[in-house]
Design a protein around this motif. Sequence first.
Motif, PDB file in Angstrom:
ATOM      1  N   GLU A   1      59.993  31.018  10.072  1.00 20.07           N
ATOM      2  CA  GLU A   1      60.817  32.164   9.680  1.00 20.07           C
ATOM      3  C   GLU A   1      60.214  33.491  10.131  1.00 20.07           C
ATOM      4  O   GLU A   1      60.935  34.425  10.475  1.00 20.07           O
ATOM      5  N   LYS A   2      58.897  33.572  10.167  1.00 18.31           N
ATOM      6  CA  LYS A   2      58.234  34.832  10.523  1.00 18.31           C
ATOM      7  C   LYS A   2      58.354  35.164  12.006  1.00 18.31           C
ATOM      8  O   LYS A   2      58.256  36.325  12.389  1.00 18.31           O
ATOM      9  N   SER A   3      58.566  34.167  12.850  1.00 18.47           N
ATOM     10  CA  SER A   3      58.606  34.430  14.284  1.00 18.47           C
ATOM     11  C   SER A   3      60.026  34.511  14.843  1.00 18.47           C
ATOM     12  O   SER A   3      60.194  34.823  16.022  1.00 18.47           O
ATOM     13  N   TYR A   4      61.042  34.257  14.016  1.00 17.82           N
ATOM     14  CA  TYR A   4      62.422  34.312  14.504  1.00 17.82           C
ATOM     15  C   TYR A   4      62.981  35.720  14.310  1.00 17.82           C
ATOM     16  O   TYR A   4      62.938  36.277  13.220  1.00 17.82           O
ATOM     17  N   ILE A   5      63.486  36.300  15.381  1.00 20.73           N
ATOM     18  CA  ILE A   5      64.077  37.633  15.341  1.00 20.73           C
ATOM     19  C   ILE A   5      65.590  37.485  15.363  1.00 20.73           C
ATOM     20  O   ILE A   5      66.154  36.930  16.308  1.00 20.73           O
ATOM     21  N   ILE A   6      66.239  37.965  14.315  1.00 18.41           N
ATOM     22  CA  ILE A   6      67.700  37.874  14.230  1.00 18.41           C
ATOM     23  C   ILE A   6      68.300  38.990  15.077  1.00 18.41           C
ATOM     24  O   ILE A   6      68.097  40.169  14.806  1.00 18.41           O
ATOM     25  N   THR A   7      69.039  38.603  16.109  1.00 13.74           N
ATOM     26  CA  THR A   7      69.669  39.582  16.991  1.00 13.74           C
ATOM     27  C   THR A   7      71.115  39.808  16.558  1.00 13.74           C
ATOM     28  O   THR A   7      71.686  39.035  15.785  1.00 13.74           O
ATOM     29  N   GLN A   8      71.714  40.868  17.081  1.00 12.09           N
ATOM     30  CA  GLN A   8      73.120  41.143  16.793  1.00 12.09           C
ATOM     31  C   GLN A   8      74.000  40.003  17.298  1.00 12.09           C
ATOM     32  O   GLN A   8      74.975  39.631  16.652  1.00 12.09           O
ATOM     33  N   ASN A   9      73.632  39.434  18.436  1.00 13.43           N
ATOM     34  CA  ASN A   9      74.391  38.318  18.980  1.00 13.43           C
ATOM     35  C   ASN A   9      74.334  37.105  18.040  1.00 13.43           C
ATOM     36  O   ASN A   9      75.350  36.441  17.813  1.00 13.43           O
ATOM     37  N   ALA A  10      73.165  36.831  17.477  1.00 12.37           N
ATOM     38  CA  ALA A  10      73.030  35.714  16.533  1.00 12.37           C
ATOM     39  C   ALA A  10      73.907  35.952  15.307  1.00 12.37           C
ATOM     40  O   ALA A  10      74.565  35.029  14.812  1.00 12.37           O
TER      41      ALA A  10
ATOM     42  N   GLY B   1      66.477  29.158  27.944  1.00 13.25           N
ATOM     43  CA  GLY B   1      65.506  30.103  27.430  1.00 13.25           C
ATOM     44  C   GLY B   1      66.081  31.269  26.646  1.00 13.25           C
ATOM     45  O   GLY B   1      65.378  32.226  26.354  1.00 13.25           O
ATOM     46  N   THR B   2      67.374  31.195  26.282  1.00 15.50           N
ATOM     47  CA  THR B   2      67.982  32.320  25.569  1.00 15.50           C
ATOM     48  C   THR B   2      67.933  32.170  24.052  1.00 15.50           C
ATOM     49  O   THR B   2      68.412  33.044  23.338  1.00 15.50           O
ATOM     50  N   GLY B   3      67.382  31.063  23.540  1.00 15.89           N
ATOM     51  CA  GLY B   3      67.189  30.924  22.101  1.00 15.89           C
ATOM     52  C   GLY B   3      68.204  30.068  21.374  1.00 15.89           C
ATOM     53  O   GLY B   3      68.319  30.143  20.153  1.00 15.89           O
ATOM     54  N   LYS B   4      68.935  29.249  22.107  1.00 19.21           N
ATOM     55  CA  LYS B   4      69.954  28.392  21.466  1.00 19.21           C
ATOM     56  C   LYS B   4      69.328  27.441  20.462  1.00 19.21           C
ATOM     57  O   LYS B   4      69.786  27.351  19.316  1.00 19.21           O
ATOM     58  N   SER B   5      68.276  26.750  20.830  1.00 19.64           N
ATOM     59  CA  SER B   5      67.632  25.796  19.920  1.00 19.64           C
ATOM     60  C   SER B   5      66.969  26.506  18.758  1.00 19.64           C
ATOM     61  O   SER B   5      67.034  26.041  17.616  1.00 19.64           O
ATOM     62  N   SER B   6      66.356  27.641  19.009  1.00 20.52           N
ATOM     63  CA  SER B   6      65.757  28.424  17.927  1.00 20.52           C
ATOM     64  C   SER B   6      66.841  28.879  16.955  1.00 20.52           C
ATOM     65  O   SER B   6      66.642  28.869  15.735  1.00 20.52           O
ATOM     66  N   PHE B   7      67.977  29.275  17.493  1.00 22.78           N
ATOM     67  CA  PHE B   7      69.103  29.688  16.654  1.00 22.78           C
ATOM     68  C   PHE B   7      69.565  28.535  15.766  1.00 22.78           C
ATOM     69  O   PHE B   7      69.798  28.717  14.570  1.00 22.78           O
ATOM     70  N   ILE B   8      69.676  27.342  16.338  1.00 22.65           N
ATOM     71  CA  ILE B   8      70.120  26.174  15.568  1.00 22.65           C
ATOM     72  C   ILE B   8      69.114  25.857  14.464  1.00 22.65           C
ATOM     73  O   ILE B   8      69.499  25.552  13.329  1.00 22.65           O
ATOM     74  N   LEU B   9      67.816  25.930  14.761  1.00 20.55           N
ATOM     75  CA  LEU B   9      66.805  25.701  13.730  1.00 20.55           C
ATOM     76  C   LEU B   9      66.909  26.749  12.622  1.00 20.55           C
ATOM     77  O   LEU B   9      66.800  26.427  11.440  1.00 20.55           O
ATOM     78  N   ALA B  10      67.130  28.006  12.996  1.00 25.14           N
ATOM     79  CA  ALA B  10      67.262  29.079  12.006  1.00 25.14           C
ATOM     80  C   ALA B  10      68.511  28.871  11.159  1.00 25.14           C
ATOM     81  O   ALA B  10      68.488  29.044   9.933  1.00 25.14           O
ATOM     82  N   LEU B  11      69.602  28.487  11.794  1.00 23.70           N
ATOM     83  CA  LEU B  11      70.851  28.231  11.073  1.00 23.70           C
ATOM     84  C   LEU B  11      70.677  27.061  10.101  1.00 23.70           C
ATOM     85  O   LEU B  11      71.082  27.144   8.936  1.00 23.70           O
ATOM     86  N   GLU B  12      70.048  25.993  10.567  1.00 20.44           N
ATOM     87  CA  GLU B  12      69.793  24.842   9.698  1.00 20.44           C
ATOM     88  C   GLU B  12      68.930  25.247   8.502  1.00 20.44           C
ATOM     89  O   GLU B  12      69.220  24.888   7.352  1.00 20.44           O
ATOM     90  N   HIS B  13      67.882  26.006   8.764  1.00 26.50           N
ATOM     91  CA  HIS B  13      66.989  26.471   7.704  1.00 26.50           C
ATOM     92  C   HIS B  13      67.762  27.308   6.680  1.00 26.50           C
ATOM     93  O   HIS B  13      67.605  27.136   5.474  1.00 26.50           O
ATOM     94  N   SER B  14      68.604  28.188   7.177  1.00 25.98           N
ATOM     95  CA  SER B  14      69.400  29.052   6.303  1.00 25.98           C
ATOM     96  C   SER B  14      70.378  28.244   5.452  1.00 25.98           C
ATOM     97  O   SER B  14      70.543  28.503   4.261  1.00 25.98           O
ATOM     98  N   LEU B  15      71.014  27.260   6.061  1.00 22.83           N
ATOM     99  CA  LEU B  15      71.996  26.439   5.326  1.00 22.83           C
ATOM    100  C   LEU B  15      71.328  25.547   4.284  1.00 22.83           C
ATOM    101  O   LEU B  15      71.897  25.318   3.211  1.00 22.83           O
ATOM    102  N   LYS B  16      70.132  25.063   4.584  1.00 21.30           N
ATOM    103  CA  LYS B  16      69.427  24.201   3.641  1.00 21.30           C
ATOM    104  C   LYS B  16      68.853  24.986   2.469  1.00 21.30           C
ATOM    105  O   LYS B  16      68.667  24.451   1.394  1.00 21.30           O
TER     106      LYS B  16
END
Length: 66
Positions: free
Chosen positions: A16-25, A50-65
């Motif tokens: 969570e500390k290394s993920y930067i939430i962008t406006q696009n996300a 390299g645009t962060g699709k997998s990181s986004f999915i991990l962040a989304l999963e973390h948020s939903l859980k």
Amino acid sequence: MTYIPSINIEHSIFDEKSYIITQNARCVVGSIINSFNSGIHSFNVIGSYGTGKSSFILALEHSLKN
């Protein structure tokens, strides 16, 4: 923050500390929520390598859980 060349959504642990939430996300999450609420339950996340699709999915999963 250390550079990681790729994320494996099955084996990587979300930091969570290394993920930067962008406006696009934020826009993508909004689109997914709106589509889900209107009955669409399947989504594609498309982008260049390299645009962060997998990181986004991990962040989304973390948020939903949580």
